[in-house]
Motif scaffolding. Structure first.
Motif, PDB file in Angstrom:
ATOM      1  N   ILE A 237       0.864  -1.181   0.000  1.00 10.49           N
ATOM      2  CA  ILE A 237       0.000   0.000   0.000  1.00 10.49           C
ATOM      3  C   ILE A 237       0.900   1.231   0.000  1.00 10.49           C
ATOM      4  CG2 ILE A 237      -1.842   1.252   1.179  1.00 10.49           C
ATOM      5  CD1 ILE A 237      -2.560  -1.434   2.576  1.00 10.49           C
ATOM      6  N   ASN A 238       0.787   2.035  -1.040  1.00 12.35           N
ATOM      7  CA  ASN A 238       1.569   3.251  -1.192  1.00 12.35           C
ATOM      8  C   ASN A 238       0.708   4.417  -0.702  1.00 12.35           C
ATOM      9  OD1 ASN A 238       3.214   5.361  -1.981  1.00 12.35           O
ATOM     10  ND2 ASN A 238       2.930   5.017  -4.164  1.00 12.35           N
ATOM     11  N   TRP A 239       1.028   4.949   0.470  1.00 11.49           N
ATOM     12  CA  TRP A 239       0.166   5.959   1.075  1.00 11.49           C
ATOM     13  C   TRP A 239       1.010   7.073   1.696  1.00 11.49           C
ATOM     14  CZ3 TRP A 239      -0.068   7.542   6.137  1.00 11.49           C
ATOM     15  CH2 TRP A 239       0.733   6.824   7.037  1.00 11.49           C
TER      16      TRP A 239
ATOM     17  N   VAL B 180      -3.826   9.741   1.808  1.00  9.53           N
ATOM     18  CA  VAL B 180      -3.978   9.487   0.377  1.00  9.53           C
ATOM     19  C   VAL B 180      -3.251   8.192   0.046  1.00  9.53           C
ATOM     20  CG1 VAL B 180      -3.426  10.324  -1.945  1.00  9.53           C
ATOM     21  CG2 VAL B 180      -4.108  11.951  -0.170  1.00  9.53           C
ATOM     22  N   VAL B 181      -3.915   7.336  -0.717  1.00  7.12           N
ATOM     23  CA  VAL B 181      -3.322   6.083  -1.183  1.00  7.12           C
ATOM     24  C   VAL B 181      -3.191   6.172  -2.698  1.00  7.12           C
ATOM     25  CG1 VAL B 181      -3.680   3.596  -1.417  1.00  7.12           C
ATOM     26  CG2 VAL B 181      -4.276   4.746   0.723  1.00  7.12           C
ATOM     27  N   ASN B 182      -2.028   5.821  -3.208  1.00  7.64           N
ATOM     28  CA  ASN B 182      -1.842   5.739  -4.645  1.00  7.64           C
ATOM     29  C   ASN B 182      -2.052   4.289  -5.044  1.00  7.64           C
ATOM     30  OD1 ASN B 182      -0.618   5.414  -7.283  1.00  7.64           O
ATOM     31  ND2 ASN B 182       0.174   7.480  -6.993  1.00  7.64           N
TER      32      ASN B 182
ATOM     33  N   GLY C  51      -1.929   4.096 -10.032  1.00 10.25           N
ATOM     34  CA  GLY C  51      -1.825   5.418 -10.652  1.00 10.25           C
ATOM     35  C   GLY C  51      -2.921   6.388 -10.279  1.00 10.25           C
ATOM     36  N   ASN C  52      -3.876   5.964  -9.475  1.00  9.70           N
ATOM     37  CA  ASN C  52      -4.971   6.840  -9.048  1.00  9.70           C
ATOM     38  C   ASN C  52      -4.857   7.128  -7.557  1.00  9.70           C
ATOM     39  OD1 ASN C  52      -6.406   6.895 -11.587  1.00  9.70           O
ATOM     40  ND2 ASN C  52      -6.983   4.784 -11.152  1.00  9.70           N
ATOM     41  N   GLU C  53      -5.179   8.342  -7.171  1.00 14.32           N
ATOM     42  CA  GLU C  53      -5.200   8.681  -5.758  1.00 14.32           C
ATOM     43  C   GLU C  53      -6.558   8.364  -5.154  1.00 14.32           C
ATOM     44  OE1 GLU C  53      -1.971  12.248  -5.162  1.00 14.32           O
ATOM     45  OE2 GLU C  53      -4.087  12.801  -5.185  1.00 14.32           O
ATOM     46  N   ILE C  54      -6.527   7.710  -3.999  1.00 19.02           N
ATOM     47  CA  ILE C  54      -7.726   7.475  -3.199  1.00 19.02           C
ATOM     48  C   ILE C  54      -7.581   8.360  -1.975  1.00 19.02           C
ATOM     49  CG2 ILE C  54      -9.051   5.796  -1.859  1.00 19.02           C
ATOM     50  CD1 ILE C  54      -7.680   3.617  -3.632  1.00 19.02           C
TER      51      ILE C  54
END
Length: 176
Positions: A123-125, A145-147, A150-153
């Motif tokens: 998890i890239n956050w 924010v989680v990437n 390629g999309n930010e959540i």
């Protein structure tokens, strides 16, 4: 029910507090939040598996829903800014006079996401500190924010819906 179960996995809330600064500024708040992230890592290690929902997006949605339902939002006054343990966030989050603001939401989200990473989830956050004031540069809000692909959540339970993206003027991202 789930909140009560999670509380059984955490050290009990003892209703104590420590004043860190008389006149804190945004940098003090950011550094204290990052220190608290490390301080409570073991607590989040004990509960993170209960939040995993098979993939990153559904896990983020579950955490957002959990906090929205179980932790009442009330902004802290500038004169009383705090960070809390996960048991303090959950224990004070249900009382009418208890308050948890964006820092506490972010602490819980970031703590769970980091713990899941330590358990092997990719998890890239980051913590995102945002300024919404025109001509301002000082952040006054934080969320996670989680990437993902390629999309930010955006995980911000202060807002009315999951992955709501309220535009800001400028930001500071802090990765753990």
């Amino acid at each position: 029910m789930f909140r009560e179960f999670i509380l059984t996995k955490l050290p009990p809330y003892n209703n104590s507090s420590v004043k860190l600064y008389d006149n804190q500024d945004t940098n003090d708040i950011i550094s204290t939040l990052l220190k608290a992230h490390k301080l409570y890592a073991k607590d989040y290690d004990n509960i993170c598996v209960y939040f995993w929902r098979g993939n990153t997006v559904e896990t983020c949605r579950f955490i957002w829903n959990f906090l929205k339902k179980n932790v009442r939002y009330k902004i802290e006054p500038d004169t009383r800014q705090s960070v809390k343990s996960p048991s303090a966030i959950l224990s004070t989050g249900i009382y009418r006079n208890g308050y948890n603001d964006c820092k506490h939401y972010s602490q819980m989200i970031g703590g769970i996401l980091s713990a899941l990473c330590r358990k092997g989830k990719k998890i890239n956050w980051c913590y995102r500190f945002a300024n919404y004031k025109l001509f301002g540069t000082t952040p006054h809000h934080v969320f996670c924010v989680v990437n993902c692909n390629g999309n930010e959540i955006w995980i911000d339970p202060v807002l009315s819906s999951f992955n709501n993206k309220k535009p800001y003027i400028n930001k500071i991202d802090k990765r753990i």
